[in-house]
Design a protein around this motif. Structure first.
Motif, PDB file in Angstrom:
ATOM      1  N   THR A 146      -4.118   2.423  -9.987  1.00  0.00           N
ATOM      2  CA  THR A 146      -3.615   3.657  -9.386  1.00  0.00           C
ATOM      3  C   THR A 146      -4.577   4.278  -8.373  1.00  0.00           C
ATOM      4  OG1 THR A 146      -4.514   4.924 -11.256  1.00  0.00           O
ATOM      5  CG2 THR A 146      -2.227   4.206 -11.408  1.00  0.00           C
ATOM      6  N   ALA A 149       1.096   9.220  -9.396  1.00  0.00           N
ATOM      7  CA  ALA A 149       0.004   8.541 -10.099  1.00  0.00           C
ATOM      8  C   ALA A 149      -0.114   8.981 -11.555  1.00  0.00           C
ATOM      9  CB  ALA A 149      -1.314   8.773  -9.369  1.00  0.00           C
ATOM     10  N   SER A 167      -5.054   2.492  -3.387  1.00  0.00           N
ATOM     11  CA  SER A 167      -4.163   2.517  -2.221  1.00  0.00           C
ATOM     12  C   SER A 167      -4.631   3.459  -1.114  1.00  0.00           C
ATOM     13  CB  SER A 167      -2.746   2.891  -2.659  1.00  0.00           C
ATOM     14  OG  SER A 167      -2.744   4.123  -3.349  1.00  0.00           O
ATOM     15  N   PHE A 189       2.404   2.035  -3.475  1.00  0.00           N
ATOM     16  CA  PHE A 189       1.466   2.641  -4.427  1.00  0.00           C
ATOM     17  C   PHE A 189       1.061   4.052  -4.010  1.00  0.00           C
ATOM     18  CE2 PHE A 189       1.107  -1.582  -6.142  1.00  0.00           C
ATOM     19  CZ  PHE A 189       0.768  -1.374  -7.472  1.00  0.00           C
ATOM     20  N   THR A 217       0.826  -1.207   0.000  1.00  0.00           N
ATOM     21  CA  THR A 217       0.000   0.000   0.000  1.00  0.00           C
ATOM     22  C   THR A 217       0.860   1.256   0.000  1.00  0.00           C
ATOM     23  OG1 THR A 217      -1.733  -1.173   1.217  1.00  0.00           O
ATOM     24  CG2 THR A 217      -1.841   1.233   1.200  1.00  0.00           C
TER      25      THR A 217
END
Length: 289
Positions: free
Chosen positions: A150, A124, A153, A119, A116
């Motif tokens: 994307t 992004a 998370s 990401f 997590t």
């Protein structure tokens, strides 16, 4: 109390959430039955080019002779479909990773939390552009997959924090004492207490998907032949709509994106009230004299 009664009461009792629900309902109806909103049933049908707004063409026609209002109405379906699909899929990933990490603990929690965090810190937008460009962003499954990858998370981090606060509650301890499996505890004991947070997470992801999908279409990384609001903006920019007096070709899809995004944001007020009773309005009782 009937299932969903609390949500309905929160929506009806909050003017902002009610306005958001009404706006969203209009967009859903337009996506399902666009024929109710326009008499032209082919968004690509060509008329005279660059006609001004009037009775025959509510927002006029564009440089290709297409009716702008009809394109706007028929573009609702793809834009809303992407929002819902990405919201559902990304929410499922957030639940699986976030709640599982909090409940399982140990090495499993460390690995899922690390995933997590990775990401969360990855930029992004550049990642979205790279994946969409090299994987074929014009294909709907690819576009949805990119947005899910994307977009999960942040919700996973929120759900993990909430699940950790519940991990040692008495009702979970009693479930473990009864010998219930971890999957049962997560699905039937933890998730029902997090419905408002999950719904708020879904709305946030849907808003993210709406804006990002429109942005990818606008810069030409989507399917340029599809009927969507982002594609309308792409062709309007390509044909210099603002410079050639075709303002509604730009204003209409931009306004639609803003209103749909606003409906998601306004609906969030209802779920904030459900999750946090302190935010609920105080209703004063009338004192009889």
């Amino acid at each position: 109390m009937r299932p969903g009664a609390g949500v309905l009461r929160a929506v009806v009792g909050n003017k902002k959430a009610l306005a958001g629900a009404i706006m969203l309902a209009i967009f859903v109806i337009a996506a399902i039955v666009p024929q109710l909103f326009t008499t032209i049933h082919n968004p690509n049908q060509q008329f005279a080019q660059m006609l001004p707004p009037g009775s025959g063409h509510l927002l006029g026609t564009n440089a290709f002779g297409q009716d702008i209002w009809t394109q706007l109405v028929y573009g609702t379906r793809q834009s809303l479909f992407v929002c819902v699909m990405v919201g559902v899929l990304a929410s499922v990933v957030s639940i699986i990773i976030g709640v599982s990490a909090a409940y399982l603990g140990g090495l499993g929690e460390d690995l899922l939390s690390l995933l997590t965090d990775v990401f969360l810190v990855i930029p992004a937008l550049p990642l979205i552009i790279v994946i969409a460009a090299y994987a074929g962003g014009g294909k709907m499954p690819v576009l949805i997959g990119v947005l899910v990858i994307t977009g999960w998370s942040y919700g996973a981090r929120q759900l993990r924090a909430q699940a950790m606060s519940l991990r040692n509650r008495d009702f979970l301890e009693s479930a473990r004492v009864r010998g219930e499996r971890a999957s049962y505890v997560i699905v039937f004991e933890i998730l029902p207490t997090m419905v408002s947070l999950i719904a708020a997470n879904f709305l946030g992801i849907a808003l993210y998907a709406l804006l990002t999908e429109a942005g990818l279409q606008f810069i030409g990384l989507g399917n340029s032949s599809a009927n969507s609001w982002g594609t309308m903006l792409h062709w309007a920019q390509t044909n210099e709509a603002l410079q050639t007096g075709q303002q509604w070709w730009v204003i209409a899809p931009g306004l639609a994106i803003g209103l749909l995004g606003a409906s998601f944001a306004l609906l969030n007020y209802a779920f904030d009230e459900i999750g946090n009773p302190a935010l609920r309005p105080v209703r004063r009782r009338k004192v009889r004299r």
